[in-house]
Design a protein around this motif. Sequence first.
Motif, PDB file in Angstrom:
ATOM      1  N   GLU A   1     -14.057   6.322  59.728  1.00  0.00           N
ATOM      2  CA  GLU A   1     -12.989   7.085  59.095  1.00  0.00           C
ATOM      3  C   GLU A   1     -13.115   8.536  59.530  1.00  0.00           C
ATOM      4  OE1 GLU A   1     -13.048   6.709  54.861  1.00  0.00           O
ATOM      5  OE2 GLU A   1     -12.126   4.726  54.926  1.00  0.00           O
TER       6      GLU A   1
ATOM      7  N   ARG B   1      -9.530   2.355  61.697  1.00  0.00           N
ATOM      8  CA  ARG B   1     -10.134   2.863  60.463  1.00  0.00           C
ATOM      9  C   ARG B   1      -9.328   4.027  59.899  1.00  0.00           C
ATOM     10  NH1 ARG B   1     -15.713   1.881  60.123  1.00  0.00           N
ATOM     11  NH2 ARG B   1     -15.456   2.615  58.001  1.00  0.00           N
TER      12      ARG B   1
ATOM     13  N   ARG C   1      -8.050   2.110  54.186  1.00  0.00           N
ATOM     14  CA  ARG C   1      -8.151   1.780  52.757  1.00  0.00           C
ATOM     15  C   ARG C   1      -7.044   2.422  51.921  1.00  0.00           C
ATOM     16  NH1 ARG C   1     -10.469   6.412  50.728  1.00  0.00           N
ATOM     17  NH2 ARG C   1     -11.772   7.536  52.200  1.00  0.00           N
ATOM     18  N   GLU C   2      -6.377   3.445  52.446  1.00  0.00           N
ATOM     19  CA  GLU C   2      -5.318   4.134  51.722  1.00  0.00           C
ATOM     20  C   GLU C   2      -3.934   3.514  51.950  1.00  0.00           C
ATOM     21  OE1 GLU C   2      -7.278   8.597  51.895  1.00  0.00           O
ATOM     22  OE2 GLU C   2      -5.900   7.976  53.487  1.00  0.00           O
TER      23      GLU C   2
ATOM     24  N   ARG D   1      -1.666  -2.382  56.053  1.00  0.00           N
ATOM     25  CA  ARG D   1      -3.007  -2.828  56.443  1.00  0.00           C
ATOM     26  C   ARG D   1      -2.935  -4.068  57.320  1.00  0.00           C
ATOM     27  NH1 ARG D   1      -4.467  -1.512  51.150  1.00  0.00           N
ATOM     28  NH2 ARG D   1      -4.349  -3.696  50.539  1.00  0.00           N
TER      29      ARG D   1
END
Length: 79
Positions: A55, A30, A14-15, A21
């Motif tokens: 994560e 993840r 997500r970062e 991505r």
Amino acid sequence: SLLSRGETVQAHLRELDEEERRVVAPHRVRSLLLAPVYVAGRWWGFLGMDECRRERRWTATEAEALHTAAEMFGAALEH
């Protein structure tokens, strides 16, 4: 750019930016940890670890061990 400056990279999916991505998402990554590999003083590539189930943050010891392995790999390639 962090890798080309000799820095170890640790991130969650997500970062990452959209382009990054697109590269890792199909592999269900993840979280990742990457260490740069240098050969003859030039950035050659990287060694990495990933976590696909959840994560996670790698410990400083784990990051240092991967960085050391990347240095050793670069030295072996140079030799």
